[in-house]
Design an enzyme around this catalytic site. Structure first.
Site, mmCIF file in Angstrom:
data_model
loop_
_atom_site.group_PDB
_atom_site.id
_atom_site.type_symbol
_atom_site.label_atom_id
_atom_site.label_comp_id
_atom_site.label_asym_id
_atom_site.label_seq_id
_atom_site.Cartn_x
_atom_site.Cartn_y
_atom_site.Cartn_z
ATOM 1 N N HIS A 121 7.651 -0.094 2.817
ATOM 2 C CA HIS A 121 7.352 -1.439 3.291
ATOM 3 C C HIS A 121 6.132 -2.005 2.579
ATOM 4 O O HIS A 121 5.372 -1.288 1.935
ATOM 5 C CB HIS A 121 7.092 -1.439 4.807
ATOM 6 N N HIS A 137 7.382 4.721 5.981
ATOM 7 C CA HIS A 137 8.533 3.849 5.769
ATOM 8 C C HIS A 137 8.280 2.931 4.569
ATOM 9 O O HIS A 137 7.187 2.381 4.430
ATOM 10 C CB HIS A 137 8.766 3.010 7.026
ATOM 11 N N ASN A 148 0.863 -1.179 0.000
ATOM 12 C CA ASN A 148 0.000 0.000 0.000
ATOM 13 C C ASN A 148 0.899 1.227 0.000
ATOM 14 O O ASN A 148 1.810 1.320 0.825
ATOM 15 C CB ASN A 148 -0.903 0.029 1.234
ATOM 16 N N GLN A 175 3.436 -5.877 2.849
ATOM 17 C CA GLN A 175 2.928 -6.879 3.777
ATOM 18 C C GLN A 175 2.720 -8.204 3.057
ATOM 19 O O GLN A 175 2.649 -8.262 1.825
ATOM 20 C CB GLN A 175 1.610 -6.413 4.398
#
Length: 381
Positions: free
Chosen positions: A206, A204, A193, A208
């Site tokens: 990243h 940050h 996202n 998932q």
């Protein structure tokens, strides 16, 4: 774990990337994925935090009208929300910041502290998932992991170097294989996202990974389409789009295109020319080309406007235990951005009835994306 280190000895997983395994203060697993030729020290710090016990595994409830399962995970209300850089929970720990990763890293993956599924693995509850009737529930067993692409405070996959992008891809493939081997996991979903407009609460860089205790509704709909249209449907879609005016990028192993019936103002699909079930099944050649091609695609999307574009990058993978020869890996990147300062909001027809209305013709946005991609160098730094 070995010696005084907070992580195990390195294991090679592909592409010159090494994996080290560790544990966080509450027992959650942590994995370090080091770039080829990484300059990081071999020793990794222990997580010395005294953490509260992990939350109880949520339960999921069956919507009898659709057959969908809804995980009710109250513990997720306590997630961090847009913290300042000095308290970034995904940065390496410092004396002032008791973050989730105890040591400096290239790429880090760890179990989510507030998971939608897990920490318990799925259980067979007297056939609860298959049974009918009102008031059905089951343990929302599974696995949710956070993938930190970089120790930097801000960025996204598209801001990585090609070398780091390859490390992340190797981590995705490794985690897909590892989660698929866990008892009760039926499907593994890798996603990123990007942007507060999407609901991101941490800047940050990243993504998932979810390990679901069931095959997701979107994949079940695809399987119904394969039953109707034929098991070679995804191959025919790829051939159709590679001959269309919606084609954006084409390599030796991958093609990116705006789909014929795109729902979102910006929607791009990326598919391998040779169908594979999931990221773990990619060849070295496919992974090597994917890193720079995917980066170029993301940077092209960002070149559409003067500010970064919010998106969801969703890697659709085959179920773990069935239909793996029918469902192929593909990326679907979608954004609600329909202009420099406009977003598409799902209102009555889309949100309530699932009846979509496209704001921009797919051919038009494909032309705009090709123009944007022309400004991105083919050889990326």
């Amino acid at each position: 774990m070995s010696g005084a280190s907070g992580a195990s000895a390195p294991e090679f997983i592909g592409g010159g990337v090494t994996r080290r395994v560790s544990r966080l203060g509450d027992g959650r697993e942590l994995f370090y994925y080091d770039d080829p030729g990484s300059t990081l020290p071999s020793e990794r710090a222990f997580d010395a935090r005294l953490l509260d016990p992990r939350p109880e595994t949520a339960r999921m409830r069956r919507d009898v009208l659709t057959g969908d399962w809804i995980s009710v995970a109250d513990a997720r209300q306590n997630r961090a929300h847009l913290p300042p850089p000095e308290f970034d929970p995904l940065a390496p720990q410092t004396s002032r910041n008791p973050s989730e990763v105890p040591a400096m890293y290239d790429v880090a993956v760890f179990e989510n502290r507030s998971p939608a599924f897990g920490p318990a693995l799925p259980l067979a509850e007297a056939g609860a998932q298959a049974s009918t009737g009102l008031g059905r529930s089951a343990v929302a067993g599974g696995r949710c992991e956070v993938v930190c692409f970089s120790p930097e405070f801000a960025g996204s996959f598209g801001t990585l170097s090609p070398a780091r992008a390859r490390t992340v891809i190797e981590a995705w493939a490794d985690r897909t294989a590892q989660l698929s081997a866990l008892p009760g996991i039926e499907q593994v979903f890798v996603f990123e996202n990007r942007g507060v407009e999407i609901g991101v609460t941490l800047p940050h860089p990243h993504g998932q990974i979810y390990g679901y205790p069931y095959v997701t509704p979107r994949t079940e709909r695809l399987l119904a389409s394969l039953d109707r249209e034929g098991d070679d449907l995804l191959d025919r879609v790829l051939d159709f789009e590679r001959q269309s005016p919606r084609l954006l990028l084409e390599g030796d192993h991958w093609s990116a295109f705006v789909p014929y019936a795109a729902r979102w103002p910006i929607e791009v699909h990326l598919m391998p020319h040779r169908r594979v079930a999931d990221l773990a099944a990619l060849s070295d050649d496919q992974k090597a080309e994917l890193a720079p091609l995917y980066l170029r695609l993301l940077r092209g999307v960002d070149a559409l406007y003067d500010t970064p574009t919010p998106y969801i990058a969703a890697w659709h993978q085959a179920p773990v235990h069935r239909d793996r020869d029918r469902v192929g890996l593909r990326l679907e990147l979608t954004s609600p951005r329909r202009g420099a300062d406009r977003l598409k909001h799902l209102a009555g027809s889309e949100a309530a009835m699932g009846a979509w209305i496209a704001d921009i013709a797919p051919e038009r946005i494909a032309e705009q994306l090709r123009e944007a991609l022309a400004t991105v160098p083919e050889r990326l730094a």
